[in-house]
Design a protein around this motif. Structure first.
Motif, PDB file in Angstrom:
ATOM      1  N   GLY A   4       0.951  -1.188   0.050  1.00 47.47           N
ATOM      2  CA  GLY A   4       0.091  -0.003  -0.003  1.00 47.47           C
ATOM      3  C   GLY A   4       0.771   1.211   0.106  1.00 47.47           C
ATOM      4  N   ARG A   5       1.940   1.163   0.450  1.00 41.70           N
ATOM      5  CA  ARG A   5       2.749   2.350   0.627  1.00 41.70           C
ATOM      6  C   ARG A   5       3.411   2.483  -0.576  1.00 41.70           C
ATOM      7  N   ALA A   6       3.731   1.385  -1.221  1.00 42.95           N
ATOM      8  CA  ALA A   6       4.242   1.531  -2.568  1.00 42.95           C
ATOM      9  C   ALA A   6       3.424   2.296  -3.558  1.00 42.95           C
ATOM     10  N   ALA A   7       2.037   1.989  -3.582  1.00 44.03           N
ATOM     11  CA  ALA A   7       0.887   2.348  -4.200  1.00 44.03           C
ATOM     12  C   ALA A   7       0.748   4.028  -4.034  1.00 44.03           C
ATOM     13  N   MET A   8       0.676   4.328  -2.556  1.00 35.96           N
ATOM     14  CA  MET A   8       0.565   5.842  -2.471  1.00 35.96           C
ATOM     15  C   MET A   8       1.897   6.683  -2.724  1.00 35.96           C
ATOM     16  N   ILE A   9       3.046   5.976  -2.671  1.00 29.40           N
ATOM     17  CA  ILE A   9       3.917   6.812  -3.145  1.00 29.40           C
ATOM     18  C   ILE A   9       3.994   7.162  -4.664  1.00 29.40           C
ATOM     19  N   GLY A  10       3.595   6.036  -5.383  1.00 28.39           N
ATOM     20  CA  GLY A  10       3.597   6.305  -6.728  1.00 28.39           C
ATOM     21  C   GLY A  10       2.492   7.399  -7.004  1.00 28.39           C
ATOM     22  N   MET A  11       1.298   7.529  -6.342  1.00 33.19           N
ATOM     23  CA  MET A  11       0.517   8.567  -6.452  1.00 33.19           C
ATOM     24  C   MET A  11       1.007  10.031  -5.914  1.00 33.19           C
ATOM     25  N   ALA A  12       1.853  10.006  -5.093  1.00 34.47           N
ATOM     26  CA  ALA A  12       2.389  11.195  -4.690  1.00 34.47           C
ATOM     27  C   ALA A  12       3.456  11.712  -5.555  1.00 34.47           C
ATOM     28  N   ALA A  13       4.098  10.927  -6.655  1.00 37.83           N
ATOM     29  CA  ALA A  13       4.982  11.496  -7.438  1.00 37.83           C
ATOM     30  C   ALA A  13       4.472  12.344  -8.302  1.00 37.83           C
ATOM     31  N   ALA A  14       3.176  12.494  -8.545  1.00 37.22           N
ATOM     32  CA  ALA A  14       2.401  13.443  -9.230  1.00 37.22           C
ATOM     33  C   ALA A  14       1.340  14.174  -8.540  1.00 37.22           C
ATOM     34  N   GLN A  15       1.628  14.209  -7.312  1.00 39.48           N
ATOM     35  CA  GLN A  15       0.648  15.110  -6.654  1.00 39.48           C
ATOM     36  C   GLN A  15       1.548  15.561  -5.305  1.00 39.48           C
ATOM     37  N   GLU A  65      13.107   4.033  -2.210  1.00 40.03           N
ATOM     38  CA  GLU A  65      12.041   3.246  -1.672  1.00 40.03           C
ATOM     39  C   GLU A  65      11.258   2.534  -2.886  1.00 40.03           C
ATOM     40  N   ALA A  66      10.483   1.383  -2.702  1.00 38.64           N
ATOM     41  CA  ALA A  66       9.517   0.837  -3.607  1.00 38.64           C
ATOM     42  C   ALA A  66       8.354   1.791  -3.997  1.00 38.64           C
ATOM     43  N   THR A  67       8.306   2.061  -5.308  1.00 37.72           N
ATOM     44  CA  THR A  67       7.243   2.730  -5.861  1.00 37.72           C
ATOM     45  C   THR A  67       6.235   2.247  -6.789  1.00 37.72           C
ATOM     46  N   ALA A  68       5.122   2.281  -6.766  1.00 37.56           N
ATOM     47  CA  ALA A  68       4.242   1.695  -7.862  1.00 37.56           C
ATOM     48  C   ALA A  68       4.396   2.448  -9.096  1.00 37.56           C
ATOM     49  N   SER A  69       4.541   1.823 -10.389  1.00 39.94           N
ATOM     50  CA  SER A  69       4.578   2.554 -11.677  1.00 39.94           C
ATOM     51  C   SER A  69       3.820   1.653 -12.732  1.00 39.94           C
ATOM     52  N   GLY A  70       3.668   2.416 -13.790  1.00 40.47           N
ATOM     53  CA  GLY A  70       3.233   1.610 -15.027  1.00 40.47           C
ATOM     54  C   GLY A  70       1.791   2.038 -15.563  1.00 40.47           C
ATOM     55  N   ARG A  71       1.209   1.402 -16.398  1.00 34.72           N
ATOM     56  CA  ARG A  71       0.066   1.676 -16.903  1.00 34.72           C
ATOM     57  C   ARG A  71      -1.239   1.368 -15.940  1.00 34.72           C
ATOM     58  N   THR A  72      -2.368   1.945 -16.308  1.00 37.57           N
ATOM     59  CA  THR A  72      -3.672   1.505 -15.705  1.00 37.57           C
ATOM     60  C   THR A  72      -4.275  -0.098 -16.183  1.00 37.57           C
ATOM     61  N   ILE A  73      -3.817  -0.362 -17.307  1.00 33.20           N
ATOM     62  CA  ILE A  73      -3.974  -1.558 -17.748  1.00 33.20           C
ATOM     63  C   ILE A  73      -2.755  -2.796 -17.690  1.00 33.20           C
ATOM     64  N   PRO A  74      -2.814  -3.624 -16.948  1.00 30.90           N
ATOM     65  CA  PRO A  74      -1.834  -4.790 -16.944  1.00 30.90           C
ATOM     66  C   PRO A  74      -1.223  -4.933 -18.282  1.00 30.90           C
ATOM     67  N   GLY A  75       0.073  -4.633 -18.568  1.00 34.99           N
ATOM     68  CA  GLY A  75       0.650  -4.940 -19.604  1.00 34.99           C
ATOM     69  C   GLY A  75       0.580  -6.106 -20.480  1.00 34.99           C
ATOM     70  N   TRP A  76       0.377  -7.207 -19.653  1.00 31.67           N
ATOM     71  CA  TRP A  76       0.224  -8.656 -20.343  1.00 31.67           C
ATOM     72  C   TRP A  76      -1.157  -8.718 -21.142  1.00 31.67           C
ATOM     73  N   LEU A  77      -2.138  -8.012 -20.683  1.00 33.57           N
ATOM     74  CA  LEU A  77      -3.434  -7.955 -21.025  1.00 33.57           C
ATOM     75  C   LEU A  77      -3.883  -7.377 -22.292  1.00 33.57           C
ATOM     76  N   LEU A  78      -2.871  -6.194 -22.609  1.00 32.92           N
ATOM     77  CA  LEU A  78      -3.086  -5.297 -23.522  1.00 32.92           C
ATOM     78  C   LEU A  78      -3.340  -5.871 -24.863  1.00 32.92           C
ATOM     79  N   LYS A  79      -2.927  -6.752 -25.415  1.00 34.15           N
ATOM     80  CA  LYS A  79      -2.928  -7.281 -26.788  1.00 34.15           C
ATOM     81  C   LYS A  79      -4.164  -8.227 -26.828  1.00 34.15           C
ATOM     82  N   ARG A  80      -4.745  -8.701 -25.476  1.00 30.04           N
ATOM     83  CA  ARG A  80      -5.740  -9.622 -25.436  1.00 30.04           C
ATOM     84  C   ARG A  80      -7.035  -8.849 -25.622  1.00 30.04           C
TER      85      ARG A  80
END
Length: 393
Positions: A68-79, A100-115
């Motif tokens: 949860g902390r990584a998720a919120m730190i990722g949000m804080a990067a733009a806020q 420190e561990a930080t969430a990053s990436g797309r809103t859609i899981p990468g492995w699913l995009l082309k499916r």
């Protein structure tokens, strides 16, 4: 609670949701209810703020964060205002450390995009938008104009793509209204209503809802049948199926009957109905990719192995369902998914394996895709679905 304490509470809530998603635990809504029940000191504004923080993070990160902390730190990067609350004061989160561990990436899981089905790939952000509240007017107890008048105070509007559909703003408290308590309206997404309409269920028919769950579509089918005929709601989930009798009583759906199935032995329990059903609805278990607006944390639960398992189950259920259809009858296959493996490819596979069947197509809302129809938030204003209608030749 201070603003910083709310952030820490959101982190704690996210930690529980992440673990549940990883280990197949309770849904995020269930976890949130338990979380706040154990924190009676949090007022209604605090609970709403904490939930909004957590759900904003869930919608933002397509791949499951490490914590949860990584998720919120990722949000804080733009806020910057959120980042400022990581100061360790009071009950707020500790300062962010370099590396420190930080969430990053797309809103859609990468492995699913082309499916995803090609027609919706450029519109996937709509799957993470907040969803309105859709209702179905229960024809057994009310007309749409009557329900509209009863719910005018909540801002109800008619949805023209379905004859019984109403729409309320997100968060509307319809459960406390007389219209809901008396069974004049049911909560049901527009897409589900359109699928029931496509079934062609009519009074006097024998109809099987093979994967009925708690019976939302069963109740819609009962209304289409005007309580005349035979309607069987079958499922392997005792808990969910057990909710239907009370719901049916409230809705006045007197023809709805339940049938509990053993997983893997569905054909045995249904043998007496083989070849007798005018309509069979197969609302099959699936990835749930079309319902991310309402259940965004399910992205964190889905894996290639899980997807492989549900597609195999879909194949088996279609095979069972086909044996139930009477000459001249219809089978409707539906999934709340926009992945081709669960939609167009499954329809093609069924027709390849069952040469005595055809897919006549379906006119109405949605986009034709392969042998069936796609419904999605961007194009149709509803949850994402694929459905196809089949009939024996």
């Amino acid at each position: 609670m201070t603003p910083a304490a709310r952030v820490q509470s959101a982190i704690d809530l996210l930690d529980e949701i992440i673990v549940a998603a990883r280990d197949g635990g309770p849904a995020a809504d269930v976890i949130a209810r338990q979380f706040f029940k154990a924190r009676r000191y949090a007022g209604s504004k605090d609970r709403r703020a904490v939930r909004d923080l957590a759900w904003n993070a869930i919608r933002r990160w397509g791949d499951r964060p490490a914590s949860g902390r990584a998720a919120m730190i990722g949000m804080a990067a733009a806020q910057p205002e959120l980042a400022a609350m990581f100061d360790g004061a009071g009950h707020g989160p500790a300062p962010i450390e370099p590396g420190e561990a930080t969430a990053s990436g797309r809103t859609i899981p990468g492995w699913l995009l082309k499916r995803f089905a090609a027609p919706v790939r450029r519109e996937l952000d709509a799957l993470l938008e907040r969803a309105p509240l859709d209702l179905r007017v229960n024809r057994l107890k009310a007309a749409r104009d009557e329900a509209l008048e009863a719910l005018a105070g909540l801002g109800a509007e008619a949805v023209e793509s379905a004859p019984d559909a109403l729409r309320l703003p997100e968060g509307s408290d319809v459960l406390s209204t007389a219209a809901y308590r008396e069974g004049r309206v049911e909560i049901q997404d527009l897409g589900s209503q359109l699928i029931c309409q496509a079934s062609g269920a009519r009074p006097g028919m024998t109809v099987l809802d093979l994967c009925a769950g708690a019976g939302g579509k069963t109740l819609a089918l009962a209304a289409l049948m005007e309580n005349r005929g035979r309607l069987i709601a079958a499922d392997t989930d005792r808990r969910r199926l057990g909710q239907l009798p009370e719901r049916a009583e409230r809705a006045g759906a007197s023809i709805a009957e339940t049938l509990l199935l053993d997983p893997g032995k569905e054909a045995d329990a249904l043998a007496a109905m083989a070849g007798t059903c005018d309509v069979v609805l197969v609302d099959a278990p699936c990835s749930g990719t079309g319902t991310w607006r309402r259940n965004p944390e399910t992205r964190w639960r889905l894996t290639p192995k899980r997807l492989e398992a549900v597609t195999a189950l879909q194949v088996r259920l279609l095979k069972v369902a086909a044996t139930m259809v009477a000459p001249g009858g219809r089978m409707v296959y539906a999934v709340c998914s926009l992945l081709d493996e669960e939609g167009a490819m499954q329809a093609d596979r069924f027709l390849e394996d069952h040469t005595g069947w055809k897919a006549p197509g379906q006119a109405g809302p949605g986009r034709v895709h392969g042998k069936g129809t796609l419904l999605d938030p961007s194009h149709d204003g509803c949850d994402g679905f694929y459905f196809a209608c089949f009939s024996p030749t």
